[in-house]
Write a protein that holds these residues in place. Sequence first.
Motif, PDB file in Angstrom:
ATOM      1  N   GLN A 196      58.328 -64.750   5.484  1.00 51.98           N
ATOM      2  CA  GLN A 196      59.064 -63.391   4.837  1.00 51.98           C
ATOM      3  C   GLN A 196      58.141 -62.310   4.662  1.00 51.98           C
ATOM      4  N   THR A 250      61.199 -50.555  15.382  1.00 49.62           N
ATOM      5  CA  THR A 250      61.747 -51.771  14.461  1.00 49.62           C
ATOM      6  C   THR A 250      63.273 -52.101  14.686  1.00 49.62           C
ATOM      7  N   LEU A 266      64.497 -55.541  13.950  1.00 48.82           N
ATOM      8  CA  LEU A 266      64.615 -56.063  12.511  1.00 48.82           C
ATOM      9  C   LEU A 266      66.057 -56.338  12.084  1.00 48.82           C
ATOM     10  N   GLU A 323      63.841 -56.055  -0.812  1.00 45.43           N
ATOM     11  CA  GLU A 323      64.035 -55.818   0.607  1.00 45.43           C
ATOM     12  C   GLU A 323      63.172 -56.704   1.368  1.00 45.43           C
ATOM     13  N   TYR A 361      63.743 -59.732   4.768  1.00 44.29           N
ATOM     14  CA  TYR A 361      63.225 -59.577   6.307  1.00 44.29           C
ATOM     15  C   TYR A 361      62.087 -60.422   6.667  1.00 44.29           C
ATOM     16  N   SER A 362      62.003 -60.777   7.938  1.00 48.20           N
ATOM     17  CA  SER A 362      60.708 -61.812   8.029  1.00 48.20           C
ATOM     18  C   SER A 362      60.287 -61.474   9.305  1.00 48.20           C
TER      19      SER A 362
END
Length: 291
Positions: A68, A166, A169, A193, A197-198
């Motif tokens: 993460q 990006t 993502l 946030e 996302y990772s």
Amino acid sequence: WRGSPGEAWLEFETALFKGQMRIRVRGAQKKDPTAEEQEGIAAVQDYFEGYRRKSQIVVRGVFKQEVQFKHVLTGQEFDQPLLNLPGGTIQSLVVKWAKFLNPALAIHRNPAAAEGEQFLTVYSPLVSSLQVMNLQPLGADGAGAEEAARAEMARALPPDHIAEATRPLGGVFAERAVSSAQRQQHFRQRDSELSGYSFKPGVLYTFDTYQHGLDLLTMELDIGIKLDLTRFLNHQPLLFMAKLAPEATIVPPSSEGGQQPARPASKHEQYLWKLDFRHNECPIRTKALWS
């Protein structure tokens, strides 16, 4: 400067990341360079032409497992006190300058640090600190992704000025092109946030970090006033690093192909990459990974 002053790439592999790194430093020279080295030195100085930048470090490669965003940090660590620090007004100015560049910085001082503990840490999430982040899906996972990344890195070098990319993502990033500044602001203003996302395997990541405040050749920091950092570092290096947050866990690889249980990372496994930058005025007390 005892690193390569030219266009050399350093290949490396850690427990969580496999890739390569290029370091450019304005004004770096080498005594009696070969013709090839001189060509590389000229290319480096061409990159800096027209910019105030004093250094650039590009990292590109693949993550070996999903992590993460909130668990990958960058910053500085000192296990000894800093010495000869200037008065409170200048200290405050340095902190304000750093916070202006990266509002996500968290500075922690531990006067009671025991041996092996950090005396001073300065951390921020990697994703909100990078000047440029570029993602390129590889269409493969596991060892296949590492092989695809190796082939792609061998096929073409990134351009001097890397574009932000990006969309892979997902979420708000898939809806439209997002600039570097917008990505930084998005994650600095929305801590929640970072959990959504990772960094994932199967993607070739290119991270571009450049700055105009610190001259790595002299260790002079220019924030409107000039500070010689060699007076304060107490024989300690400045770092370029990415590491796991203390609460993060890793899934060790299994020789039998099965899934092992997640566990906390060891001290060695915490770092995705780590370079020490030292000056001749700060002789090495401990072994450096890079100097």
